[in-house]
Design a protein around this motif. Structure first.
Motif, short mmCIF file in Angstrom:
data_model
loop_
_atom_site.label_atom_id
_atom_site.label_comp_id
_atom_site.label_asym_id
_atom_site.label_seq_id
_atom_site.Cartn_x
_atom_site.Cartn_y
_atom_site.Cartn_z
N ASP A 16 -5.23 10.82 6.50
CA ASP A 16 -6.69 10.87 6.29
C ASP A 16 -7.02 11.09 4.81
OD1 ASP A 16 -7.33 10.47 8.97
OD2 ASP A 16 -7.19 12.61 9.42
N VAL A 17 -6.23 11.90 4.13
CA VAL A 17 -6.44 12.14 2.71
C VAL A 17 -6.18 10.86 1.92
CG1 VAL A 17 -5.61 13.44 0.70
CG2 VAL A 17 -5.95 14.62 2.87
N ARG A 18 -5.11 10.14 2.27
CA ARG A 18 -4.81 8.87 1.59
C ARG A 18 -5.92 7.85 1.83
NH1 ARG A 18 0.26 9.47 3.91
NH2 ARG A 18 -0.09 7.62 5.17
N ARG A 19 -6.46 7.84 3.02
CA ARG A 19 -7.54 6.90 3.33
C ARG A 19 -8.73 7.14 2.40
NH1 ARG A 19 -8.34 7.99 8.59
NH2 ARG A 19 -6.58 6.69 9.13
N LEU A 20 -9.09 8.39 2.18
CA LEU A 20 -10.19 8.72 1.27
C LEU A 20 -9.82 8.42 -0.18
CD1 LEU A 20 -11.40 12.09 2.80
CD2 LEU A 20 -12.57 9.89 2.86
N LYS A 27 -8.20 5.97 -1.30
CA LYS A 27 -8.26 4.53 -1.57
C LYS A 27 -9.59 4.09 -2.18
CE LYS A 27 -5.42 3.21 2.37
NZ LYS A 27 -5.43 2.40 3.59
N GLY A 28 -10.66 4.79 -1.87
CA GLY A 28 -12.00 4.39 -2.30
C GLY A 28 -12.13 4.04 -3.77
N PRO A 29 -11.71 4.92 -4.67
CA PRO A 29 -11.85 4.63 -6.10
C PRO A 29 -11.05 3.42 -6.57
CG PRO A 29 -11.48 6.97 -5.75
CD PRO A 29 -11.25 6.28 -4.44
N CYS A 30 -10.03 3.03 -5.84
CA CYS A 30 -9.19 1.90 -6.24
C CYS A 30 -10.00 0.61 -6.41
CB CYS A 30 -8.09 1.64 -5.22
SG CYS A 30 -6.86 2.96 -5.11
N PHE A 31 -11.03 0.44 -5.62
CA PHE A 31 -11.75 -0.83 -5.62
C PHE A 31 -12.61 -1.03 -6.86
CE2 PHE A 31 -10.47 0.07 -1.31
CZ PHE A 31 -9.80 -1.09 -1.02
N GLN A 32 -12.82 0.04 -7.65
CA GLN A 32 -13.54 -0.10 -8.91
C GLN A 32 -12.61 0.02 -10.11
OE1 GLN A 32 -15.46 3.16 -7.56
NE2 GLN A 32 -16.39 1.93 -5.98
N CYS A 33 -11.33 0.19 -9.87
CA CYS A 33 -10.37 0.43 -10.94
C CYS A 33 -10.08 -0.87 -11.71
CB CYS A 33 -9.07 0.98 -10.37
SG CYS A 33 -7.86 1.37 -11.63
N ARG A 90 7.13 2.80 -0.71
CA ARG A 90 6.88 3.06 0.71
C ARG A 90 5.97 4.27 0.90
NH1 ARG A 90 9.50 -0.82 3.42
NH2 ARG A 90 11.57 -1.35 2.72
N HIS A 91 5.55 4.86 -0.22
CA HIS A 91 4.68 6.04 -0.17
C HIS A 91 3.57 5.86 -1.18
CE1 HIS A 91 7.63 8.10 2.28
NE2 HIS A 91 8.55 7.69 1.42
N GLY A 92 2.42 6.36 -0.84
CA GLY A 92 1.30 6.35 -1.77
C GLY A 92 0.38 5.16 -1.60
N VAL A 93 -0.71 5.24 -2.34
CA VAL A 93 -1.72 4.18 -2.35
C VAL A 93 -1.57 3.44 -3.66
CG1 VAL A 93 -4.19 3.70 -2.35
CG2 VAL A 93 -3.28 5.53 -0.90
N TRP A 94 -1.40 2.14 -3.57
CA TRP A 94 -1.20 1.28 -4.74
C TRP A 94 -2.25 0.19 -4.73
CZ3 TRP A 94 2.71 2.42 -8.17
CH2 TRP A 94 3.62 3.38 -7.75
N GLY A 95 -3.19 0.26 -5.65
CA GLY A 95 -4.25 -0.74 -5.72
C GLY A 95 -5.10 -0.82 -4.47
N GLY A 96 -5.26 0.30 -3.80
CA GLY A 96 -6.08 0.33 -2.59
C GLY A 96 -5.33 0.11 -1.30
N PHE A 97 -4.02 -0.13 -1.39
CA PHE A 97 -3.21 -0.34 -0.20
C PHE A 97 -2.25 0.82 0.01
CE2 PHE A 97 -4.73 -4.57 -0.37
CZ PHE A 97 -4.53 -5.12 0.88
N ASP A 98 -2.19 1.34 1.23
CA ASP A 98 -1.20 2.34 1.61
C ASP A 98 0.03 1.54 2.02
OD1 ASP A 98 0.39 4.22 2.82
OD2 ASP A 98 -1.22 5.11 4.00
N LEU A 99 1.05 1.56 1.20
CA LEU A 99 2.21 0.68 1.41
C LEU A 99 3.26 1.27 2.35
CD1 LEU A 99 2.64 -0.75 -2.19
CD2 LEU A 99 1.40 -1.72 -0.26
N SER A 100 2.84 2.20 3.19
CA SER A 100 3.80 2.82 4.11
C SER A 100 4.13 1.93 5.31
CB SER A 100 3.30 4.18 4.59
OG SER A 100 2.09 4.04 5.30
#
Length: 71
Positions: free
Chosen positions: A16-20, A22-28, A44-54
């Motif tokens: 849930d924290v990762r989902r939130l 992601k928001g700023p990624c879309f303006q980066c 395999r961990h983290g949010v990269w450019g708005g995608f959770d690559l898990s």
């Protein structure tokens, strides 16, 4: 990186924290480069450019977007 909207939450174990996070990624301004780095490094961990690559599905989709956008 201090001028970028990144947050340490992008590497949280909590989905849930990762989902939130992601928001700023879309303006980066370096979103696609970030996503590309995640795909190329096989992250395999983290949010990269708005995608959770898990998940494999997210990694495939991110790879497709990177290929179409950056070539």
């Amino acid at each position: 990186m201090s001028n970028l909207p990144c947050s340490p939450d992008i590497f949280s174990d909590d989905q849930d924290v990762r989902r939130l996070a992601k928001g700023p990624c879309f303006q980066c301004p370096i979103r696609m480069e970030c996503m590309s780095m995640g795909v190329k490094s096989k992250a395999r961990h983290g949010v990269w450019g708005g995608f959770d690559l898990s998940s494999a599905r997210s990694r495939r989709r991110a790879a497709q977007i990177v290929q179409l956008t950056l070539g």
